[in-house]
Design a protein around this motif. Structure first.
Motif, PDB file in Angstrom:
ATOM      1  N   GLY A  72       0.729  -1.269   0.007  1.00 27.41           N
ATOM      2  CA  GLY A  72       0.111  -0.020  -0.103  1.00 27.41           C
ATOM      3  C   GLY A  72       0.719   1.414  -0.135  1.00 27.41           C
ATOM      4  O   GLY A  72       1.931   1.326  -0.472  1.00 27.41           O
ATOM      5  N   THR A  73       0.503   2.466   0.603  1.00 28.25           N
ATOM      6  CA  THR A  73       0.916   3.540   0.661  1.00 28.25           C
ATOM      7  C   THR A  73       1.807   3.859   1.846  1.00 28.25           C
ATOM      8  O   THR A  73       1.178   3.876   2.935  1.00 28.25           O
ATOM      9  N   PRO A  74       3.001   4.164   1.883  1.00 29.52           N
ATOM     10  CA  PRO A  74       3.838   4.592   3.070  1.00 29.52           C
ATOM     11  C   PRO A  74       3.333   5.541   3.629  1.00 29.52           C
ATOM     12  O   PRO A  74       2.602   6.429   3.342  1.00 29.52           O
ATOM     13  N   LEU A  75       3.846   5.360   5.041  1.00 32.40           N
ATOM     14  CA  LEU A  75       3.271   6.376   6.172  1.00 32.40           C
ATOM     15  C   LEU A  75       1.719   6.318   6.563  1.00 32.40           C
ATOM     16  O   LEU A  75       1.480   6.836   7.498  1.00 32.40           O
ATOM     17  N   VAL A  76       1.075   5.600   5.776  1.00 37.25           N
ATOM     18  CA  VAL A  76      -0.349   5.307   6.337  1.00 37.25           C
ATOM     19  C   VAL A  76      -0.420   3.930   7.237  1.00 37.25           C
ATOM     20  O   VAL A  76      -0.388   2.782   6.497  1.00 37.25           O
ATOM     21  N   SER A  77      -0.211   4.054   8.644  1.00 44.62           N
ATOM     22  CA  SER A  77      -0.118   3.163   9.367  1.00 44.62           C
ATOM     23  C   SER A  77       0.999   2.198   9.219  1.00 44.62           C
ATOM     24  O   SER A  77       1.408   1.122   9.632  1.00 44.62           O
ATOM     25  N   ASP A  78       2.155   2.869   8.607  1.00 43.53           N
ATOM     26  CA  ASP A  78       3.472   2.323   8.404  1.00 43.53           C
ATOM     27  C   ASP A  78       4.577   3.479   8.551  1.00 43.53           C
ATOM     28  O   ASP A  78       4.242   4.677   8.715  1.00 43.53           O
ATOM     29  N   PRO A  79       5.824   3.058   8.938  1.00 42.94           N
ATOM     30  CA  PRO A  79       6.808   3.976   9.131  1.00 42.94           C
ATOM     31  C   PRO A  79       7.076   4.753   8.011  1.00 42.94           C
ATOM     32  O   PRO A  79       6.911   4.571   6.771  1.00 42.94           O
ATOM     33  N   GLY A  80       8.134   5.792   8.415  1.00 43.42           N
ATOM     34  CA  GLY A  80       8.355   6.735   7.202  1.00 43.42           C
ATOM     35  C   GLY A  80       8.092   8.361   7.366  1.00 43.42           C
ATOM     36  O   GLY A  80       8.986   8.872   6.857  1.00 43.42           O
TER      37      GLY A  80
ATOM     38  N   LEU B 159     -13.205   1.318   1.661  1.00 44.39           N
ATOM     39  CA  LEU B 159     -14.097   2.690   1.456  1.00 44.39           C
ATOM     40  C   LEU B 159     -15.088   2.523   0.309  1.00 44.39           C
ATOM     41  O   LEU B 159     -16.397   2.498   0.576  1.00 44.39           O
ATOM     42  N   VAL B 160     -14.382   2.566  -0.821  1.00 46.90           N
ATOM     43  CA  VAL B 160     -15.376   2.477  -1.958  1.00 46.90           C
ATOM     44  C   VAL B 160     -16.076   1.352  -2.265  1.00 46.90           C
ATOM     45  O   VAL B 160     -17.118   1.397  -2.877  1.00 46.90           O
ATOM     46  N   ALA B 161     -15.679   0.315  -1.627  1.00 47.42           N
ATOM     47  CA  ALA B 161     -16.414  -1.226  -1.666  1.00 47.42           C
ATOM     48  C   ALA B 161     -17.460  -1.422  -0.891  1.00 47.42           C
ATOM     49  O   ALA B 161     -18.267  -2.428  -0.850  1.00 47.42           O
ATOM     50  N   SER B 162     -17.449  -0.529   0.482  1.00 44.99           N
ATOM     51  CA  SER B 162     -18.218  -0.893   1.538  1.00 44.99           C
ATOM     52  C   SER B 162     -19.612  -0.592   1.284  1.00 44.99           C
ATOM     53  O   SER B 162     -20.549  -1.303   2.153  1.00 44.99           O
ATOM     54  N   GLY B 163     -20.138   0.494   0.347  1.00 48.90           N
ATOM     55  CA  GLY B 163     -21.241   0.548   0.410  1.00 48.90           C
ATOM     56  C   GLY B 163     -21.796   1.996   1.484  1.00 48.90           C
ATOM     57  O   GLY B 163     -22.939   2.342   1.257  1.00 48.90           O
ATOM     58  N   LEU B 164     -20.888   2.263   2.115  1.00 46.31           N
ATOM     59  CA  LEU B 164     -21.194   3.161   3.085  1.00 46.31           C
ATOM     60  C   LEU B 164     -20.916   4.642   2.609  1.00 46.31           C
ATOM     61  O   LEU B 164     -20.257   4.607   1.429  1.00 46.31           O
ATOM     62  N   GLU B 165     -21.361   5.642   3.233  1.00 42.29           N
ATOM     63  CA  GLU B 165     -21.029   6.973   2.580  1.00 42.29           C
ATOM     64  C   GLU B 165     -19.495   7.236   2.649  1.00 42.29           C
ATOM     65  O   GLU B 165     -18.974   7.009   3.753  1.00 42.29           O
ATOM     66  N   ALA B 166     -19.056   7.881   1.405  1.00 44.61           N
ATOM     67  CA  ALA B 166     -17.359   7.882   1.254  1.00 44.61           C
ATOM     68  C   ALA B 166     -17.160   9.318   1.687  1.00 44.61           C
ATOM     69  O   ALA B 166     -15.911   9.314   1.759  1.00 44.61           O
ATOM     70  N   GLU B 167     -17.928  10.130   1.826  1.00 49.16           N
ATOM     71  CA  GLU B 167     -17.664  11.647   1.925  1.00 49.16           C
ATOM     72  C   GLU B 167     -18.542  12.164   3.216  1.00 49.16           C
ATOM     73  O   GLU B 167     -19.772  12.007   2.896  1.00 49.16           O
ATOM     74  N   PRO B 168     -17.772  12.698   4.219  1.00 47.88           N
ATOM     75  CA  PRO B 168     -16.344  12.431   4.528  1.00 47.88           C
ATOM     76  C   PRO B 168     -16.162  11.113   5.260  1.00 47.88           C
ATOM     77  O   PRO B 168     -17.355  10.444   5.460  1.00 47.88           O
ATOM     78  N   PHE B 169     -14.928  10.858   5.453  1.00 46.92           N
ATOM     79  CA  PHE B 169     -14.570   9.653   6.013  1.00 46.92           C
ATOM     80  C   PHE B 169     -13.432   9.900   7.078  1.00 46.92           C
ATOM     81  O   PHE B 169     -12.520  10.982   6.921  1.00 46.92           O
ATOM     82  N   THR B 170     -13.509   9.367   8.151  1.00 49.69           N
ATOM     83  CA  THR B 170     -11.991   9.600   8.890  1.00 49.69           C
ATOM     84  C   THR B 170     -11.353   8.247   9.062  1.00 49.69           C
ATOM     85  O   THR B 170     -12.026   7.218   9.486  1.00 49.69           O
ATOM     86  N   PHE B 171     -10.101   8.116   8.945  1.00 47.33           N
ATOM     87  CA  PHE B 171      -9.042   6.967   8.983  1.00 47.33           C
ATOM     88  C   PHE B 171      -8.291   7.143  10.373  1.00 47.33           C
ATOM     89  O   PHE B 171      -7.929   8.083  10.894  1.00 47.33           O
ATOM     90  N   PHE B 172      -8.666   5.924  11.077  1.00 49.67           N
ATOM     91  CA  PHE B 172      -8.022   5.830  12.390  1.00 49.67           C
ATOM     92  C   PHE B 172      -6.856   4.911  12.635  1.00 49.67           C
ATOM     93  O   PHE B 172      -6.179   4.816  13.566  1.00 49.67           O
ATOM     94  N   GLY B 173      -6.609   4.022  11.342  1.00 48.57           N
ATOM     95  CA  GLY B 173      -5.436   3.204  11.475  1.00 48.57           C
ATOM     96  C   GLY B 173      -5.752   2.001  12.667  1.00 48.57           C
ATOM     97  O   GLY B 173      -6.852   1.694  12.809  1.00 48.57           O
ATOM     98  N   PHE B 174      -4.875   1.669  13.168  1.00 47.72           N
ATOM     99  CA  PHE B 174      -5.124   0.397  14.129  1.00 47.72           C
ATOM    100  C   PHE B 174      -5.307   1.232  15.582  1.00 47.72           C
ATOM    101  O   PHE B 174      -4.417   2.065  15.999  1.00 47.72           O
ATOM    102  N   VAL B 175      -6.466   0.883  16.151  1.00 49.59           N
ATOM    103  CA  VAL B 175      -6.856   1.227  17.480  1.00 49.59           C
ATOM    104  C   VAL B 175      -5.892   0.862  18.655  1.00 49.59           C
ATOM    105  O   VAL B 175      -5.473  -0.397  18.786  1.00 49.59           O
ATOM    106  N   GLU B 176      -5.759   1.423  19.616  1.00 47.22           N
ATOM    107  CA  GLU B 176      -4.915   1.200  20.874  1.00 47.22           C
ATOM    108  C   GLU B 176      -5.362  -0.213  21.289  1.00 47.22           C
ATOM    109  O   GLU B 176      -6.716  -0.580  21.087  1.00 47.22           O
ATOM    110  N   ARG B 177      -4.741  -1.055  21.684  1.00 45.09           N
ATOM    111  CA  ARG B 177      -5.037  -2.408  22.136  1.00 45.09           C
ATOM    112  C   ARG B 177      -5.719  -2.522  23.646  1.00 45.09           C
ATOM    113  O   ARG B 177      -6.658  -3.176  23.802  1.00 45.09           O
TER     114      ARG B 177
END
Length: 285
Positions: free
Chosen positions: A84-92, A119-137
């Motif tokens: 995928g795209t670096p820096l999105v829940s990944d180092p960098g 997101l685009v395959a979910s069928g849910l509203e795509a705009e707006p959306f918030t990305f949270f990555g991995f939630v704290e354990r």
């Protein structure tokens, strides 16, 4: 001026890479990889012989200075994550900041993203959306993060490990309610790609009795927007009527009403249209 390219790579299917990404990876002096073993598979697949250098969460701070020195020497570099795209829940991120501070150019090479694919395959509203990555354990941070997700009126995207998926869904039920809509996307772009679409309660029942495998992206639907109360309705209509009388078009009135009273845009538009039809506000068109 030397360049650091941020190159998006496939999230599963090796064909999901752009021509530009292949060209860049073959042209730079070095490729900085989260896991050189995984990235070497991709480079071999496209007959790319560029040297690989590790750049992961555990050595990112120390590696950043070496990267700046390579750039200072005139080398162009590319950074990739495992998928995928670096820096999105990944180092960098620290590397990119150091490179920019040193005066070098950072160039994105867009491509695959598990976030956007889900997101685009979910069928849910795509705009707006918030990305949270991995939630704290665990702990207060986890509770606060999930409470924030529960309060959203738009879609939230999360990543989760398969072994922790059921617990995440159970916690979301407690805070969002059993009927909140959710989509669980698994193994995106791969042979066993699958989706669960339904309520949180249904998702818990579906996954708690079976072993979950693969990469997981969870899309949580927003909570239902609140309609105007009866007490507020008169104030809303008066506000909208004043705007219409001033010559504003219904679409502009709806936008202002929605913003001023925090109402859904479609409800605000219905109010504006109703006023143009009953003579309370005659707007020129």
């Amino acid at each position: 001026m030397s360049r650091l390219y941020i190159v998006s790579t496939p999230i599963g299917n090796l064909n999901d890479i752009t021509y530009r990404a292949v060209q860049v990876l073959g042209a730079v002096h070095r490729v900085l990889a989260e896991d050189t073993r995984r990235t070497s598979i991709l480079l071999r697949h496209y007959s790319i012989a560029t040297p690989l250098v590790s750049a992961h969460a555990h050595n990112e701070e120390g590696r950043a200075q070496q990267i700046v020195e390579w750039l200072n020497a005139g080398e162009d570099l590319a950074i990739v994550s495992d998928a995928g795209t670096p820096l999105v829940s990944d180092p960098g991120a620290r590397i990119v900041r150091r490179v920019l501070q040193a005066g070098h150019e950072v160039v994105p090479v867009p491509g695959a993203s598990a976030t956007l694919a889900a997101l685009v395959a979910s069928g849910l509203e795509a705009e707006p959306f918030t990305f949270f990555g991995f939630v704290e354990r665990s702990g207060k941070e986890r509770t606060a993060r999930l409470a924030k997700i529960a309060a959203l009126e738009h879609t939230a995207i999360l990543y989760e490990a398969p072994t922790r998926l059921v617990r995440l869904l159970q916690d979301l039920v407690k805070l969002c309610g059993a009927e909140r809509q959710v989509v669980v996307a698994r193994e995106l772009t791969k042979l066993h790609e699958s989706y669960f679409r339904g309520t949180l309660a249904d998702a818990v029942r579906y996954y708690e009795n079976g072993r979950v495998r693969g990469e997981i992206v969870v899309a949580v639907g927003g909570r239902a927007e609140e309609s105007a109360t009866e007490e507020q309705a008169g104030e809303v209509r008066a506000f909208a009527a004043d705007l219409l009388r001033s010559g504003a078009r219904p679409s502009s009135v709806a936008r202002e009403v929605a913003r001023h009273f925090s109402l859904p845009r479609n409800q605000a538009y219905e109010i504006a249209l109703s006023l143009t039809g009953d003579g309370e506000g005659e707007a020129s068109s």
